[in-house]
Scaffold this motif. Structure first.
Motif, PDB file in Angstrom:
ATOM      1  N   ALA A 101     -14.885 -11.908  -7.559  1.00  0.00           N
ATOM      2  CA  ALA A 101     -15.034 -13.080  -8.658  1.00  0.00           C
ATOM      3  C   ALA A 101     -13.656 -13.908  -8.751  1.00  0.00           C
ATOM      4  CB  ALA A 101     -15.386 -12.751  -9.980  1.00  0.00           C
ATOM      5  N   TYR A 102     -12.551 -13.183  -8.596  1.00  0.00           N
ATOM      6  CA  TYR A 102     -11.178 -13.914  -8.988  1.00  0.00           C
ATOM      7  C   TYR A 102     -10.381 -13.636  -7.867  1.00  0.00           C
ATOM      8  CZ  TYR A 102     -13.595 -13.784 -13.571  1.00  0.00           C
ATOM      9  OH  TYR A 102     -14.278 -13.971 -14.504  1.00  0.00           O
ATOM     10  N   GLY A 103     -10.538 -13.245  -6.697  1.00  0.00           N
ATOM     11  CA  GLY A 103      -9.454 -12.782  -5.730  1.00  0.00           C
ATOM     12  C   GLY A 103      -8.639 -11.644  -5.741  1.00  0.00           C
ATOM     13  N   PRO A 104      -7.942 -11.255  -4.795  1.00  0.00           N
ATOM     14  CA  PRO A 104      -7.518  -9.949  -4.672  1.00  0.00           C
ATOM     15  C   PRO A 104      -5.843  -9.875  -5.438  1.00  0.00           C
ATOM     16  CG  PRO A 104      -7.060 -10.849  -2.583  1.00  0.00           C
ATOM     17  CD  PRO A 104      -8.048 -11.724  -3.316  1.00  0.00           C
ATOM     18  N   ARG A 105      -5.224 -11.137  -5.511  1.00  0.00           N
ATOM     19  CA  ARG A 105      -4.043 -11.265  -5.712  1.00  0.00           C
ATOM     20  C   ARG A 105      -3.884 -11.097  -7.254  1.00  0.00           C
ATOM     21  NH1 ARG A 105      -0.473 -14.641  -8.664  1.00  0.00           N
ATOM     22  NH2 ARG A 105       1.653 -14.477  -7.831  1.00  0.00           N
ATOM     23  N   ARG A 106      -4.823 -11.355  -8.156  1.00  0.00           N
ATOM     24  CA  ARG A 106      -4.829 -10.894  -9.738  1.00  0.00           C
ATOM     25  C   ARG A 106      -5.159  -9.630  -9.677  1.00  0.00           C
ATOM     26  NH1 ARG A 106      -8.096 -14.915 -13.325  1.00  0.00           N
ATOM     27  NH2 ARG A 106      -6.627 -16.506 -12.144  1.00  0.00           N
ATOM     28  N   MET A 107      -6.018  -9.010  -9.024  1.00  0.00           N
ATOM     29  CA  MET A 107      -6.456  -7.506  -9.092  1.00  0.00           C
ATOM     30  C   MET A 107      -5.113  -6.624  -8.730  1.00  0.00           C
ATOM     31  SD  MET A 107      -9.030  -7.458 -10.434  1.00  0.00           S
ATOM     32  CE  MET A 107      -8.548  -8.994 -11.192  1.00  0.00           C
ATOM     33  N   VAL A 108      -4.321  -6.710  -7.635  1.00  0.00           N
ATOM     34  CA  VAL A 108      -3.335  -6.269  -7.360  1.00  0.00           C
ATOM     35  C   VAL A 108      -2.029  -6.265  -8.113  1.00  0.00           C
ATOM     36  CG1 VAL A 108      -1.588  -6.185  -5.486  1.00  0.00           C
ATOM     37  CG2 VAL A 108      -3.789  -6.359  -4.769  1.00  0.00           C
ATOM     38  N   LEU A 109      -2.132  -7.237  -8.901  1.00  0.00           N
ATOM     39  CA  LEU A 109      -0.763  -7.462  -9.749  1.00  0.00           C
ATOM     40  C   LEU A 109      -1.175  -6.833 -10.975  1.00  0.00           C
ATOM     41  CD1 LEU A 109       0.309 -11.335  -9.019  1.00  0.00           C
ATOM     42  CD2 LEU A 109       1.557  -8.972  -8.123  1.00  0.00           C
ATOM     43  N   ILE A 110      -2.117  -6.820 -11.373  1.00  0.00           N
ATOM     44  CA  ILE A 110      -2.717  -6.249 -12.817  1.00  0.00           C
ATOM     45  C   ILE A 110      -2.586  -4.914 -12.712  1.00  0.00           C
ATOM     46  CG2 ILE A 110      -4.558  -5.940 -14.478  1.00  0.00           C
ATOM     47  CD1 ILE A 110      -5.510  -8.711 -14.043  1.00  0.00           C
ATOM     48  N   GLY A 111      -3.299  -4.449 -11.409  1.00  0.00           N
ATOM     49  CA  GLY A 111      -3.204  -2.814 -11.399  1.00  0.00           C
ATOM     50  C   GLY A 111      -2.191  -2.125 -11.145  1.00  0.00           C
ATOM     51  N   LEU A 112      -1.145  -2.933 -10.302  1.00  0.00           N
ATOM     52  CA  LEU A 112       0.390  -2.308 -10.138  1.00  0.00           C
ATOM     53  C   LEU A 112       1.137  -2.324 -11.330  1.00  0.00           C
ATOM     54  CD1 LEU A 112       1.563  -4.073  -6.918  1.00  0.00           C
ATOM     55  CD2 LEU A 112       0.759  -1.583  -7.236  1.00  0.00           C
ATOM     56  N   ALA A 113       0.948  -3.454 -12.113  1.00  0.00           N
ATOM     57  CA  ALA A 113       1.749  -3.387 -13.448  1.00  0.00           C
ATOM     58  C   ALA A 113       1.303  -2.337 -14.497  1.00  0.00           C
ATOM     59  CB  ALA A 113       1.688  -4.784 -14.062  1.00  0.00           C
ATOM     60  N   THR A 124       7.836   6.259 -11.649  1.00  0.00           N
ATOM     61  CA  THR A 124       7.666   4.838 -12.481  1.00  0.00           C
ATOM     62  C   THR A 124       8.701   3.898 -11.489  1.00  0.00           C
ATOM     63  OG1 THR A 124       7.589   5.985 -14.575  1.00  0.00           O
ATOM     64  CG2 THR A 124       8.307   3.795 -14.419  1.00  0.00           C
ATOM     65  N   GLY A 125       9.671   4.411 -10.853  1.00  0.00           N
ATOM     66  CA  GLY A 125      10.709   3.511 -10.252  1.00  0.00           C
ATOM     67  C   GLY A 125       9.962   2.894  -8.825  1.00  0.00           C
ATOM     68  N   LEU A 126       9.268   4.030  -8.333  1.00  0.00           N
ATOM     69  CA  LEU A 126       8.468   3.384  -6.998  1.00  0.00           C
ATOM     70  C   LEU A 126       7.547   2.222  -7.643  1.00  0.00           C
ATOM     71  CD1 LEU A 126       7.993   6.733  -5.343  1.00  0.00           C
ATOM     72  CD2 LEU A 126       9.484   4.766  -4.660  1.00  0.00           C
ATOM     73  N   GLY A 127       6.660   2.655  -8.692  1.00  0.00           N
ATOM     74  CA  GLY A 127       5.823   1.438  -9.189  1.00  0.00           C
ATOM     75  C   GLY A 127       6.342   0.299  -9.421  1.00  0.00           C
ATOM     76  N   VAL A 128       7.522   0.361  -9.904  1.00  0.00           N
ATOM     77  CA  VAL A 128       8.368  -1.001 -10.339  1.00  0.00           C
ATOM     78  C   VAL A 128       8.711  -1.803  -8.859  1.00  0.00           C
ATOM     79  CG1 VAL A 128      10.444  -2.004 -11.148  1.00  0.00           C
ATOM     80  CG2 VAL A 128       9.237  -0.142 -12.562  1.00  0.00           C
ATOM     81  N   ALA A 129       9.145  -0.810  -7.997  1.00  0.00           N
ATOM     82  CA  ALA A 129       9.223  -1.328  -6.589  1.00  0.00           C
ATOM     83  C   ALA A 129       8.134  -2.174  -6.080  1.00  0.00           C
ATOM     84  CB  ALA A 129      10.028  -0.484  -5.729  1.00  0.00           C
ATOM     85  N   GLN A 175       0.953  -1.182  -0.121  1.00  0.00           N
ATOM     86  CA  GLN A 175      -0.089   0.031  -0.078  1.00  0.00           C
ATOM     87  C   GLN A 175       0.945   1.171  -0.050  1.00  0.00           C
ATOM     88  OE1 GLN A 175      -3.059  -0.146  -0.261  1.00  0.00           O
ATOM     89  NE2 GLN A 175      -4.237   1.456   0.576  1.00  0.00           N
ATOM     90  N   LEU A 176       1.960   1.197   0.885  1.00  0.00           N
ATOM     91  CA  LEU A 176       2.693   2.409   0.873  1.00  0.00           C
ATOM     92  C   LEU A 176       3.522   2.867  -0.458  1.00  0.00           C
ATOM     93  CD1 LEU A 176       5.229   3.067   3.802  1.00  0.00           C
ATOM     94  CD2 LEU A 176       5.806   3.650   1.557  1.00  0.00           C
ATOM     95  N   LEU A 177       4.087   1.703  -0.937  1.00  0.00           N
ATOM     96  CA  LEU A 177       4.658   1.811  -2.214  1.00  0.00           C
ATOM     97  C   LEU A 177       3.832   2.232  -3.532  1.00  0.00           C
ATOM     98  CD1 LEU A 177       7.146  -1.274  -2.089  1.00  0.00           C
ATOM     99  CD2 LEU A 177       7.831   1.332  -1.621  1.00  0.00           C
ATOM    100  N   MET A 178       2.584   1.495  -3.429  1.00  0.00           N
ATOM    101  CA  MET A 178       1.495   1.912  -4.489  1.00  0.00           C
ATOM    102  C   MET A 178       1.372   3.392  -4.306  1.00  0.00           C
ATOM    103  SD  MET A 178      -1.887   0.123  -4.962  1.00  0.00           S
ATOM    104  CE  MET A 178      -2.560   0.308  -3.344  1.00  0.00           C
ATOM    105  N   PHE A 179       0.951   3.827  -3.286  1.00  0.00           N
ATOM    106  CA  PHE A 179       0.407   5.185  -3.171  1.00  0.00           C
ATOM    107  C   PHE A 179       1.778   6.312  -3.256  1.00  0.00           C
ATOM    108  CE2 PHE A 179      -3.490   3.326  -2.136  1.00  0.00           C
ATOM    109  CZ  PHE A 179      -4.456   4.229  -2.407  1.00  0.00           C
ATOM    110  N   GLY A 180       2.880   5.773  -2.975  1.00  0.00           N
ATOM    111  CA  GLY A 180       3.989   6.656  -3.129  1.00  0.00           C
ATOM    112  C   GLY A 180       4.167   6.811  -4.662  1.00  0.00           C
TER     113      GLY A 180
END
Length: 383
Positions: free
Chosen positions: A254-266, A354-359, A208-213
């Motif tokens: 429907a599909y669980g949070p893991r898939r949504m987190v990874l798709i959204g972050l990428a 972009t660097g923080l998003g990759v992290a 959460q911290l890295l994503m919002f950062g």
């Protein structure tokens, strides 16, 4: 969806408008107060820091209050803080009033999520959380562009009065429709941090911290990154956020949070890297902003779902910590983005975001394996 949830979304709409609109008001604020653009950006930074620090403290101090009474107190404090902001004559006083407004927000948003969780059956929890937190995404689509336009026409203080009015509407809605929910909450400050000893909670908070950062390094200084009409860009981003938040809730169920987190972050990381391309023409910027908002906001309901799954017996505290991590990320974004803007201009802000998003993406891939999602039943579809 229960009508009792809509006032909670309305309160978050007011809070989101009051915080996020600062990004669209940097120029009029800096001109009025005689400060730099990066200094004006610190108004969002101090709001975020105050929220992060005050959220667990105020949660402990208000543990004995009913959730309805706490929601009303929170909105009253938020409204008072914004009245003071509209009246404050100097930069230091404006900064101080943002702390008051943040105190109200710090009490309201985690409590609203906890009440939504208590009022909703498990199979509809993702959608309920998406609705309540959707107030924040709707604020970015409606409140922030409207406030930015109003600030450009009538001055940034007029925008603060708009936020006051929205807060009063939220207060009236909660008073009329939200029931007096009782949720077991500890009043001991030490227990507010007890979930941090659980690795499952800790990794969600770091994501959460890295994503919002990452996201708010770009968003806080978006007015300095574009030569195009800013209200239109903010409107497209917020409209995408509404779509993404609502889809995120349904897709998480429907599909669980893991898939949504990874798709959204990428996806959001890719779109932050494309900011220079988006600045080429307004049609490109509008499409870019809509997709960035939609894909980025997919993550919000999934992160809340992860938190509820990690601490099912301590949901209010877990959601409070999630909000604190979010605002620590916003605080870091404001500081680091301001430094990058002053030192390297637009390029520095884009590279940092972009660097923080990759992290954030790499960290989540390393700490949220598929096996963990399956073992906690988070990825089992619920239809």
């Amino acid at each position: 969806m229960s009508s009792r949830l809509y006032p909670l979304a309305a309160g978050n709409f007011a809070i989101g408008t009051g915080m996020f609109v600062t990004a669209g008001l940097l120029t009029p604020i800096s001109a009025d107060l005689g400060i730099s653009t990066s200094a004006a950006g610190q108004l969002m930074t101090v709001f975020a820091l105050a929220y992060a620090l005050l959220s667990p403290l105020l949660a402990a101090l208000t543990a004995r209050l009913s959730r309805r009474r706490l929601l009303l107190l929170a909105l009253a404090v938020f409204v008072a803080g914004n009245v003071l902001t509209a009246l404050a004559p100097t930069y230091p006083l404006v900064m101080a009033t943002r702390v008051v407004a943040a105190a109200g927000a710090a009490m309201f948003t985690p409590t609203a999520s906890g009440v939504a969780n208590a009022l909703t059956s498990p199979e509809r929890r993702g959608r309920a959380l998406a609705l309540v937190m959707g107030g924040l995404s709707v604020s970015s689509a409606v409140g922030v562009p409207l406030g930015t336009w109003l600030g450009s026409v009538s001055g940034w203080r007029a925008t603060m009065w708009l936020v006051v009015g929205l807060g009063v509407i939220g207060f009236a809605g909660v008073a009329a429709l939200v029931p007096d929910v009782r949720v077991a909450v500890s009043g001991r400050l030490g227990e507010r941090f007890a979930p941090l000893a659980d690795r499952r909670v800790l990794v969600v908070l770091v994501t959460q911290l890295l994503m919002f950062g990452a996201g708010f390094t770009a968003y806080t200084y978006i007015g300095s990154l574009f030569d195009l009409p800013l209200p239109a860009v903010l409107w497209a981003w917020g409209l995408g956020g509404i779509v993404g938040n609502q889809l995120g809730g349904r897709l998480t169920d429907a599909y669980g949070p893991r898939r949504m987190v990874l798709i959204g972050l990428a996806a959001s990381t890719v779109f932050m890297a494309l900011i220079p391309v988006a600045n080429l023409a307004l049609p490109i910027a509008l499409v870019w902003a809509f997709l960035w908002g939609a894909l980025g906001w997919l993550v919000a309901p999934a992160q809340q779902f992860r938190t509820v799954a990690a601490v099912p017996d301590n949901v209010p505290i877990g959601l409070g910590l999630l909000s604190s991590a979010q605002y620590v990320g916003l605080f870091a974004a404001g500081i680091a983005g301001g430094v990058a803007l002053d030192a390297y201009g637009r390029t520095g802000v884009v590279v940092l975001a972009t660097g923080l998003g990759v992290a954030a993406l790499l960290f989540t891939l390393a700490t949220y394996p598929r096996a963990a999602a399956i073992s906690s039943n988070e990825s089992v579809p619920v239809r």
